[in-house]
Design a protein around this motif. Sequence first.
Motif, short mmCIF file in Angstrom:
data_model
loop_
_atom_site.label_atom_id
_atom_site.label_comp_id
_atom_site.label_asym_id
_atom_site.label_seq_id
_atom_site.Cartn_x
_atom_site.Cartn_y
_atom_site.Cartn_z
N ARG A 17 -46.15 91.47 112.93
CA ARG A 17 -44.39 91.20 112.34
C ARG A 17 -43.80 92.00 111.88
NH1 ARG A 17 -41.93 87.39 110.47
NH2 ARG A 17 -43.32 86.09 109.72
N VAL A 18 -42.91 92.78 111.76
CA VAL A 18 -42.00 92.93 110.65
C VAL A 18 -41.16 92.10 109.31
CG1 VAL A 18 -39.77 94.26 109.88
CG2 VAL A 18 -41.16 95.61 112.32
N GLU A 19 -41.69 92.18 109.12
CA GLU A 19 -40.81 90.27 108.10
C GLU A 19 -39.26 91.64 107.34
OE1 GLU A 19 -42.26 88.01 104.21
OE2 GLU A 19 -42.79 90.13 103.79
N SER A 20 -39.12 92.67 106.97
CA SER A 20 -38.48 92.91 106.55
C SER A 20 -38.32 94.84 106.49
CB SER A 20 -37.75 92.58 104.86
OG SER A 20 -38.98 93.12 104.16
N VAL A 21 -36.75 94.49 106.09
CA VAL A 21 -36.77 96.63 106.40
C VAL A 21 -35.72 96.94 105.28
CG1 VAL A 21 -35.97 98.02 107.58
CG2 VAL A 21 -36.74 96.53 108.58
N ASP A 22 -35.83 96.83 104.22
CA ASP A 22 -35.03 97.68 103.12
C ASP A 22 -34.59 99.13 102.40
OD1 ASP A 22 -34.84 94.47 102.65
OD2 ASP A 22 -37.11 94.56 101.95
N SER A 35 -48.75 89.24 109.19
CA SER A 35 -49.48 88.38 110.48
C SER A 35 -49.07 87.92 111.63
CB SER A 35 -51.11 88.34 110.74
OG SER A 35 -50.97 86.96 109.40
N LEU A 36 -49.15 87.90 112.42
CA LEU A 36 -48.01 86.95 113.43
C LEU A 36 -48.53 85.52 113.46
CD1 LEU A 36 -48.81 88.99 116.95
CD2 LEU A 36 -46.72 89.09 114.94
N GLN A 96 -36.44 96.33 113.28
CA GLN A 96 -35.52 95.47 112.79
C GLN A 96 -36.51 94.10 112.72
OE1 GLN A 96 -32.31 95.61 112.17
NE2 GLN A 96 -32.32 97.17 113.64
N PRO A 97 -36.13 93.53 111.63
CA PRO A 97 -37.34 92.24 111.07
C PRO A 97 -37.62 91.46 111.89
CG PRO A 97 -35.52 91.93 109.09
CD PRO A 97 -34.77 93.40 110.76
N GLY A 98 -38.44 90.91 112.37
CA GLY A 98 -39.05 89.70 113.63
C GLY A 98 -39.18 91.19 114.58
#
Length: 326
Positions: A17-22, A35-36, A96-98
Amino acid sequence: MRAVAPAETGEPIRKVRVESVDKIADAIVAISLVSLDGDALPDWQPGAHVDLLMTENLIRQYSLCGSPADRMRWRVAVLHTPDSRGGSAWLHTCVQPGDVLPVRGPRNNFRLAPARRCLFIAGGIGITPLLPMIEAARGQPDVDWQLAYGGRSRSSMAFVHELEQMGERVEIVSEDESGVLDLDRILGEPRIGVAIYACGPEGLLTELERRCRSWPPGTLHVERFRADAPTGGSAAGAETFQVVAQQSGVTVDVPPDRTIVEVLEERGIYVPVSCGEGVCGTCITRVIEGDPEHRDAVLAEDEQASGELITPCCSRSRTPRMTLDL
């Protein structure tokens, strides 16, 4: 680049899972992956990369640039390049996050070897695989290390603020302020006991290779974004040659405008492929007979010289016939 089914590679594909995009610099984003189920992710060592399977036909490799000690997340940094073949553009505009992404790896073709003195040289986004190496060097009091990091401008250079906290061992050079890296000064005279690790644009790596010819063999370790064309040749092959897939009992002719992988695939023999350019190591295959013409940037010099391995996504044969363990 074709899609690669899980069965073709033998490597497990897991979803993260994408936790953050900065945004961390001009045209660069750092993406954190977890991890999921909240469990620890697989262990990895400095220099490793993962394959991101972004869409059915889009697979790209990105260096892990976080801390190997952090088993709960992976971090990659992605430059949105003007000549993007789709990977960086997709990650910059669509993720995107999530979001959930399939990944494969980690895999490591750029390992940090024991040395008393390490010199790290980075150009632009090439800083990413070096960050975990620097962390490892900092954790060993008996290792003397330095980093020279060059880029077009400070605003375009990732992790500058993080690196500035490391003191005088780090030299940051932006072209718009100070020009390019002074490689002659940075390298100094050839000497024993130094390991040089470099990643960045092809021009930088070519200059380092030229300057390090007089250094002890094995001093320079590089990771390329793309493989070079062979010396004295073009990307296409000059002649047709035969490939025998020994396990499958199939023999094919590989013409100048086709790759070994492409021709074998037409006969139902699927070779694991990710980058398609000889930089990731996914397709490395054992050579049983024949003399490879290496066009990759992943096999070490001694591995190429042995003639026992080949990257069939891009390399060819110097002999009229080659037998592979496929």
